[in-house]
Enzyme design. Sequence first.
Site, PDB file in Angstrom:
ATOM      1  N   HIS A  73       4.715  17.615 114.022  1.00 58.44           N
ATOM      2  CA  HIS A  73       5.075  18.026 112.433  1.00 58.44           C
ATOM      3  C   HIS A  73       3.997  17.597 111.703  1.00 58.44           C
ATOM      4  O   HIS A  73       4.442  17.666 110.490  1.00 58.44           O
ATOM      5  CB  HIS A  73       6.406  17.716 112.380  1.00 58.44           C
ATOM      6  CG  HIS A  73       7.477  18.022 113.067  1.00 58.44           C
ATOM      7  ND1 HIS A  73       8.198  19.173 113.103  1.00 58.44           N
ATOM      8  CD2 HIS A  73       8.412  17.177 113.962  1.00 58.44           C
ATOM      9  CE1 HIS A  73       9.063  19.461 113.667  1.00 58.44           C
ATOM     10  NE2 HIS A  73       9.208  18.113 114.371  1.00 58.44           N
TER      11      HIS A  73
ATOM     12  N   ASN B 215       7.743  12.350 110.492  1.00 58.41           N
ATOM     13  CA  ASN B 215       8.844  12.748 110.043  1.00 58.41           C
ATOM     14  C   ASN B 215       9.411  11.902 108.770  1.00 58.41           C
ATOM     15  O   ASN B 215      10.620  12.080 108.187  1.00 58.41           O
ATOM     16  CB  ASN B 215      10.124  12.611 111.067  1.00 58.41           C
ATOM     17  CG  ASN B 215       9.798  13.239 112.223  1.00 58.41           C
ATOM     18  OD1 ASN B 215       9.813  12.655 113.573  1.00 58.41           O
ATOM     19  ND2 ASN B 215       9.521  14.530 112.243  1.00 58.41           N
TER      20      ASN B 215
END
Length: 274
Positions: free
Chosen positions: A68, A40
């Site tokens: 992610h 992140n």
Amino acid sequence: MRLLFLGDVVGRSGRDAVAEHLPGLIARHKFDFVVVNGENASHGKGLIESHFQGLRDAGADIVTLGDHAFDQREALSYIEREPTLIRPINYAPGTPGRGAMMVEGRNGHRVLVVNALGRVFMPPIDDPFRAVASAIESAPLGEVADAIIVDFHTEATSEIQAMGHFLDGRVSLVVGTHTHIPTADHRVLKGGTAFQADAGMCGDFDSIIGTETDEPLNRFLTGIPNGRFTPAEGEATLCGIAVETDPHSGLARYVAPLRLGGVLAQAEPDFPTA
């Protein structure tokens, strides 16, 4: 051997905290090896190459990812040439990059780091338990690897606890990432593996898991998106876990949480003297 694992770095605030505090932590506590979860670090989602290099320059020996991993599209290419950047091992065959890597630490120790993605409340993914087991069987602890660190990126505490007990006695550390909330369950399991359900994030805790509060609150209250999530940029707390291993077995003999800066109660390891 002294190991440090830092939880999810969130946005500019988290990157700045790592750059500010990590070099001093390494010098002060004589850490031999550092792993940082960076999934992140870039704008709250994913990791661009320059931010990856910033984490490495601050002292990270390996940077791990999570769900992610490829939100920043450039990661699809540069991950192939960066052996110290690893993505979850249980992505589908053919996914760019690698899910496990053996790296030499500051004092010549050989450390295997494995990154895996959970399946509970997460996107469909291959079995993490079998994938991690296969990786560690190729480099047994105390024989080939001096230490083994597993970053299990998962939503459910039950799933990370299951992974801890599944690997107990076979790895040095099993630590959870993804929820951004540091848990208070750090301990050494019966077989000698250090464990914490979530290391917490390196980010601004005056937020909702690292995000400015307005848009998450709006979605909880109305169910209707009204904008993008924006990383909070107040002072970050650096969160992680510190482990000291037995020099012969590679199993843990000391574990402690780490929290530095920001708004959370401070905690640094107090390693026992020899």
